[in-house]
Design a protein around this motif. Sequence first.
Motif, short mmCIF file in Angstrom:
data_model
loop_
_atom_site.label_atom_id
_atom_site.label_comp_id
_atom_site.label_asym_id
_atom_site.label_seq_id
_atom_site.Cartn_x
_atom_site.Cartn_y
_atom_site.Cartn_z
N ALA A 74 0.83 -1.20 0.00
CA ALA A 74 0.00 0.00 0.00
C ALA A 74 0.87 1.26 0.00
N LYS A 75 2.07 1.15 0.54
CA LYS A 75 2.97 2.30 0.63
C LYS A 75 4.14 2.21 -0.33
N ASN A 76 4.22 1.15 -1.11
CA ASN A 76 5.37 0.93 -2.01
C ASN A 76 6.69 0.97 -1.25
N MET A 77 6.73 0.25 -0.13
CA MET A 77 7.90 0.23 0.72
C MET A 77 8.37 -1.19 0.94
N VAL A 78 9.68 -1.35 1.02
CA VAL A 78 10.27 -2.61 1.43
C VAL A 78 11.24 -2.32 2.57
N TYR A 79 11.30 -3.23 3.52
CA TYR A 79 12.08 -3.01 4.73
C TYR A 79 13.06 -4.16 4.97
N LEU A 80 14.10 -3.85 5.70
CA LEU A 80 15.02 -4.88 6.17
C LEU A 80 15.27 -4.63 7.64
N GLU A 81 14.75 -5.52 8.47
CA GLU A 81 14.96 -5.44 9.91
C GLU A 81 16.21 -6.24 10.24
N MET A 82 17.15 -5.58 10.91
CA MET A 82 18.42 -6.21 11.25
C MET A 82 18.52 -6.28 12.77
N LYS A 83 18.74 -7.47 13.29
CA LYS A 83 18.86 -7.66 14.73
C LYS A 83 20.17 -8.35 15.06
N SER A 84 20.59 -8.19 16.29
CA SER A 84 21.85 -8.80 16.74
C SER A 84 22.97 -8.57 15.73
N VAL A 85 23.11 -7.34 15.32
CA VAL A 85 24.07 -7.03 14.27
C VAL A 85 25.51 -7.28 14.74
N LYS A 86 26.35 -7.58 13.77
CA LYS A 86 27.76 -7.88 14.03
C LYS A 86 28.63 -6.94 13.21
N PRO A 87 29.88 -6.77 13.62
CA PRO A 87 30.77 -5.90 12.83
C PRO A 87 30.84 -6.30 11.36
N GLU A 88 30.73 -7.59 11.09
CA GLU A 88 30.79 -8.04 9.69
C GLU A 88 29.54 -7.69 8.88
N ASP A 89 28.53 -7.14 9.54
CA ASP A 89 27.36 -6.64 8.81
C ASP A 89 27.60 -5.23 8.27
N THR A 90 28.73 -4.64 8.62
CA THR A 90 29.07 -3.32 8.11
C THR A 90 29.17 -3.35 6.59
N ALA A 91 28.39 -2.51 5.93
CA ALA A 91 28.34 -2.50 4.47
C ALA A 91 27.43 -1.38 4.01
N VAL A 92 27.45 -1.14 2.73
CA VAL A 92 26.42 -0.31 2.11
C VAL A 92 25.31 -1.25 1.67
N TYR A 93 24.10 -0.93 2.07
CA TYR A 93 22.95 -1.78 1.76
C TYR A 93 22.15 -1.12 0.63
N TYR A 94 21.80 -1.95 -0.36
CA TYR A 94 21.12 -1.46 -1.54
C TYR A 94 19.77 -2.14 -1.72
N CYS A 95 18.80 -1.35 -2.07
CA CYS A 95 17.50 -1.86 -2.48
C CYS A 95 17.58 -2.16 -3.97
N ASN A 96 16.93 -3.22 -4.40
CA ASN A 96 17.08 -3.66 -5.78
C ASN A 96 15.80 -4.16 -6.38
N LEU A 97 15.63 -3.83 -7.65
CA LEU A 97 14.55 -4.36 -8.47
C LEU A 97 15.17 -5.05 -9.67
N GLY A 98 14.85 -6.30 -9.85
CA GLY A 98 15.29 -6.98 -11.06
C GLY A 98 16.56 -7.79 -10.95
N GLY A 99 17.13 -7.91 -9.78
CA GLY A 99 18.33 -8.71 -9.62
C GLY A 99 19.55 -8.03 -10.21
N THR A 100 20.48 -8.81 -10.77
CA THR A 100 21.73 -8.26 -11.26
C THR A 100 21.83 -8.28 -12.78
N GLY A 101 20.79 -8.70 -13.44
CA GLY A 101 20.85 -8.79 -14.89
C GLY A 101 20.41 -7.52 -15.59
#
Length: 116
Positions: free
Chosen positions: A74-101
């Motif tokens: 209804a809001k055209n929104m997608v979410y990513l809930e991250m819990k118990s995060v670790k240092p190795e989760d450090t990154a740039v996070y990207y929203c994507n449509l259509g995969g990598t092709g």
Amino acid sequence: VQLVESGGGLVQPGGSLRLSCAASGFTFSSRIMRWYRQAPGKERELVASIGSPGGSSYYVDSLKGRFTISRDNAKNMVYLEMKSVKPEDTAVYYCNLGGTGVGSYWGQGTQVTVSY
């Protein structure tokens, strides 16, 4: 097509964070949406995906139980809930449509840094 991520920032190990992606310019409710991430010096990797209708989801095995992908058609929104995060989760996070092709679309990314 426009994908705009938000919600990144600095979070301590063990903490939680929710990323949001506002989508526009296409029929959101009928498309699979994905989150990818790219850590420094590493290749971009798929984190999770969610289908529609029904919202069936897929997670990289290493993240199951800690990350949750969801969507609000209804809001055209997608979410990513991250819990118990670790240092190795450090990154740039990207929203994507259509995969990598051909025909894929990416947001500008949101930085997540897990550190004290």
